[in-house]
Enzyme design. Structure first.
Site, PDB file in Angstrom:
ATOM      1  N   MET A 127     -50.340 -25.013  21.369  1.00  0.00           N
ATOM      2  CA  MET A 127     -51.718 -24.509  21.428  1.00  0.00           C
ATOM      3  C   MET A 127     -52.447 -24.948  20.179  1.00  0.00           C
ATOM      4  O   MET A 127     -52.131 -24.482  19.073  1.00  0.00           O
ATOM      5  CB  MET A 127     -51.725 -22.979  21.519  1.00  0.00           C
ATOM      6  CG  MET A 127     -51.485 -22.454  22.907  1.00  0.00           C
ATOM      7  SD  MET A 127     -51.456 -20.657  22.924  1.00  0.00           S
ATOM      8  CE  MET A 127     -49.800 -20.320  22.368  1.00  0.00           C
ATOM      9  N   CYS A 164     -53.786 -32.766  28.017  1.00  0.00           N
ATOM     10  CA  CYS A 164     -55.047 -32.252  27.465  1.00  0.00           C
ATOM     11  C   CYS A 164     -56.225 -32.808  28.269  1.00  0.00           C
ATOM     12  O   CYS A 164     -56.407 -34.030  28.356  1.00  0.00           O
ATOM     13  CB  CYS A 164     -55.187 -32.658  25.997  1.00  0.00           C
ATOM     14  SG  CYS A 164     -56.732 -32.077  25.274  1.00  0.00           S
ATOM     15  N   ALA A 211     -48.564 -19.807  27.272  1.00  0.00           N
ATOM     16  CA  ALA A 211     -49.575 -20.046  26.233  1.00  0.00           C
ATOM     17  C   ALA A 211     -50.403 -18.775  26.049  1.00  0.00           C
ATOM     18  O   ALA A 211     -50.139 -17.960  25.163  1.00  0.00           O
ATOM     19  CB  ALA A 211     -50.458 -21.233  26.606  1.00  0.00           C
TER      20      ALA A 211
HETATM   21  C1  LIG Z   1     -55.947 -22.298  22.953  1.00  0.00           C
HETATM   22  C2  LIG Z   1     -55.139 -23.291  23.733  1.00  0.00           C
HETATM   23  C3  LIG Z   1     -54.739 -24.469  23.109  1.00  0.00           C
HETATM   24  C4  LIG Z   1     -53.979 -25.404  23.815  1.00  0.00           C
HETATM   25  N1  LIG Z   1     -53.531 -26.522  23.178  1.00  0.00           N
HETATM   26  C5  LIG Z   1     -52.671 -27.365  23.812  1.00  0.00           C
HETATM   27  C6  LIG Z   1     -52.047 -28.449  23.129  1.00  0.00           C
HETATM   28  O1  LIG Z   1     -52.228 -28.654  21.925  1.00  0.00           O
HETATM   29  N2  LIG Z   1     -51.212 -29.254  23.835  1.00  0.00           N
HETATM   30  C7  LIG Z   1     -50.943 -29.050  25.179  1.00  0.00           C
HETATM   31  O2  LIG Z   1     -50.167 -29.793  25.780  1.00  0.00           O
HETATM   32  N3  LIG Z   1     -51.515 -28.021  25.841  1.00  0.00           N
HETATM   33  C8  LIG Z   1     -52.331 -27.172  25.186  1.00  0.00           C
HETATM   34  N4  LIG Z   1     -52.842 -26.085  25.849  1.00  0.00           N
HETATM   35  C9  LIG Z   1     -52.439 -25.848  27.249  1.00  0.00           C
HETATM   36  C10 LIG Z   1     -51.252 -24.895  27.264  1.00  0.00           C
HETATM   37  O3  LIG Z   1     -50.140 -25.431  26.565  1.00  0.00           O
HETATM   38  C11 LIG Z   1     -50.832 -24.538  28.701  1.00  0.00           C
HETATM   39  O4  LIG Z   1     -50.341 -25.682  29.352  1.00  0.00           O
HETATM   40  C12 LIG Z   1     -51.974 -23.935  29.518  1.00  0.00           C
HETATM   41  O5  LIG Z   1     -52.732 -23.033  28.739  1.00  0.00           O
HETATM   42  C13 LIG Z   1     -51.426 -23.180  30.724  1.00  0.00           C
HETATM   43  O6  LIG Z   1     -50.578 -22.148  30.332  1.00  0.00           O
HETATM   44  P1  LIG Z   1     -50.983 -20.577  30.339  1.00  0.00           P
HETATM   45  O7  LIG Z   1     -51.397 -20.234  31.731  1.00  0.00           O
HETATM   46  O8  LIG Z   1     -49.692 -19.908  29.913  1.00  0.00           O
HETATM   47  O9  LIG Z   1     -52.092 -20.399  29.370  1.00  0.00           O
HETATM   48  C14 LIG Z   1     -53.621 -25.153  25.177  1.00  0.00           C
HETATM   49  C15 LIG Z   1     -54.039 -23.966  25.789  1.00  0.00           C
HETATM   50  C16 LIG Z   1     -54.769 -23.040  25.081  1.00  0.00           C
HETATM   51  C17 LIG Z   1     -55.172 -21.754  25.772  1.00  0.00           C
END
Ligand SMILES: Cc1cc2nc3c(=O)[nH]c(=O)nc-3n(C[C@H](O)[C@H](O)[C@H](O)COP(=O)(O)O)c2cc1C
Length: 387
Positions: free
Chosen positions: A39, A123, A290
């Protein structure tokens, strides 16, 4: 890279456990592997240590731009901090890159300090896609393959053991993995994964993390369970697969698995007790969270909402691995909010969280938290010392 250890010392906190061994351990305990998602801004050392305290097995760093990391000592110091004097979570550094040379070089620099390296192919932000980073790589399967192949050979040339299962017991074992989204046409995702894996008997990646949303699916839409089911069925026998997306509580996952059978019986009224109509996903190895971990770092310890104790753990970690005040307050705010599970009880009301946001110093933050907790405890054992 920031560490407080002198060069030349033998540092007992440097990684010596191969991540695939951690996958094996979870499997032999009859449970999913638990992962903290990369994240940007948030999955920094103090937060990783907090989730690790609550049973998260593998922790991703935020995405680090490989090109910057290679060229700039300040970027290295600020983007990758590891602990050399306390619990060192099993850490996977995630890079954003579109070049085999840049990714392999950045991986070479980071390898002594982390258990593995990961490539971000998910991303969706326009600036990243414009530079052929993140989700844009889902259209460049050969390039992704070349990046992981070159990274693996660079790490091997540096003396790291990158033989996957063959090196699972090596103290110098390091992993190379990718995190992907899916395409609208799932056949393209199948082709992508097949290309990136290469020879299934000597695959190019240790494992795969699948975020089953397309580049344009908003995070408010549920993950694509059919895609998850098809992809794990096809590729799960070849390599461990983690799912990222909608891991909100362990009791309310939108699928079932034999790896959930060993969980304690959840007492929540919200836990589903009706016969399941959820898809059974037997070939999934792990769960990556996340947003829900941000709100509840104790999620993988089975807590359905964030306990105050987790706020204390975070504050203690932040005292030793500092974050900018505003960022730390944002973390506390997330932890004290209603979270992502069905149980919407929050540690602080909206008004209290707004007041917390107004705190201009650590003293104000700690005093304010002491004050509200004292009130909530009915004037009892409110005073807590953080440090
Ligand atoms: C604040 C934030 C920052 C994120 N930064 C990244 C990142 O640096 N690299 C990445 O692959 N995904 C990133 N993601 C995506 C998450 O790793 C994840 O795949 C996505 O939020 C879905 O998961 P969740 O439903 O548990 O939030 C980010 C998500 C959030 C909310």
């Amino acid at each position: 890279m920031t560490t407080d250890h002198e060069d030349g010392d033998i540092n007992p906190f440097l990684p010596t456990v191969h991540p695939l061994k951690i996958f094996d351990a979870a499997k032999s305990q009859g449970r999913f592997l638990y992962a903290c998602a990369p994240m940007v801004r948030y999955s920094k050392l103090a937060f990783r240590q907090t989730v690790y305290h609550y049973g998260t097995d593998l922790c991703w760093t935020p995405m680090v731009l490989a090109k910057e990391f290679n060229r700039n000592q300040v970027a290295r110091d600020s983007d990758l901090t590891i602990s050399s004097s306390g619990p060192q979570p099993h850490t996977i550094v995630q890079f954003g890159s579109n070049s085999p040379t840049e990714l392999s070089h950045a991986s070479s620099l980071a390898a002594p300090w982390v258990s593995g390296v990961d490539l971000n192919c998910g991303c969706p932000q326009s600036w990243a896609c414009a530079e052929t980073l993140g989700a844009a790589l889902m259209e460049k399967r050969e390039l992704v393959r070349d990046m992981v192949v070159e990274t693996r050979s660079r790490l091997e040339a540096d003396g790291w053991d990158v033989g996957k299962e063959k090196h699972v017991d090596s103290l110098k074992g390091r992993s190379v993995s990718v995190k992907i989204r899916v395409h609208k046409d799932l056949r393209k995702t199948m082709d992508f994964i097949t290309t990136v894996i290469g020879n299934p008997h000597n695959r190019n990646v240790d494992w795969l993390t699948i975020h089953p949303r397309t580049r344009s699916t908003p995070s408010t839409s549920p993950i694509n369970l059919e895609a998850l089911s098809i992809l794990t069925e096809k590729f799960g026998p070849q390599l461990p697969i983690l799912v990222s997306g909608d891991v909100f509580t362990l009791a309310t996952l939108p699928y079932t698995s034999h790896l959930l059978d060993s969980l304690p019986i959840f007492t929540s009224k919200a836990a589903d007790t009706t016969p399941s109509t959820k898809p059974y996903i037997p070939k999934l190895a792990g769960l990556m969270s996340a947003r829900a971990l941000l709100a509840n770092p104790a999620l993988f310890a089975g807590h359905e909402t964030c306990p105050w104790e987790a706020v204390d753990v975070f504050l203690n970690k932040v005292a030793r691995a500092p974050l900018p005040l505003k960022l730390a307050v944002h973390h506390i705010n997330e932890m004290c909010g209603p979270g992502y599970g069905p149980d919407k009880r929050a540690l602080l009301s909206k008004k209290e969280r707004m007041k917390l946001n107004e705190c201009g110093s650590w003293i104000d933050v700690l005093d304010y938290l002491d004050e509200v907790r004292k009130e909530k405890d009915g004037g009892g054992n409110g005073m807590r010392r953080y440090a």
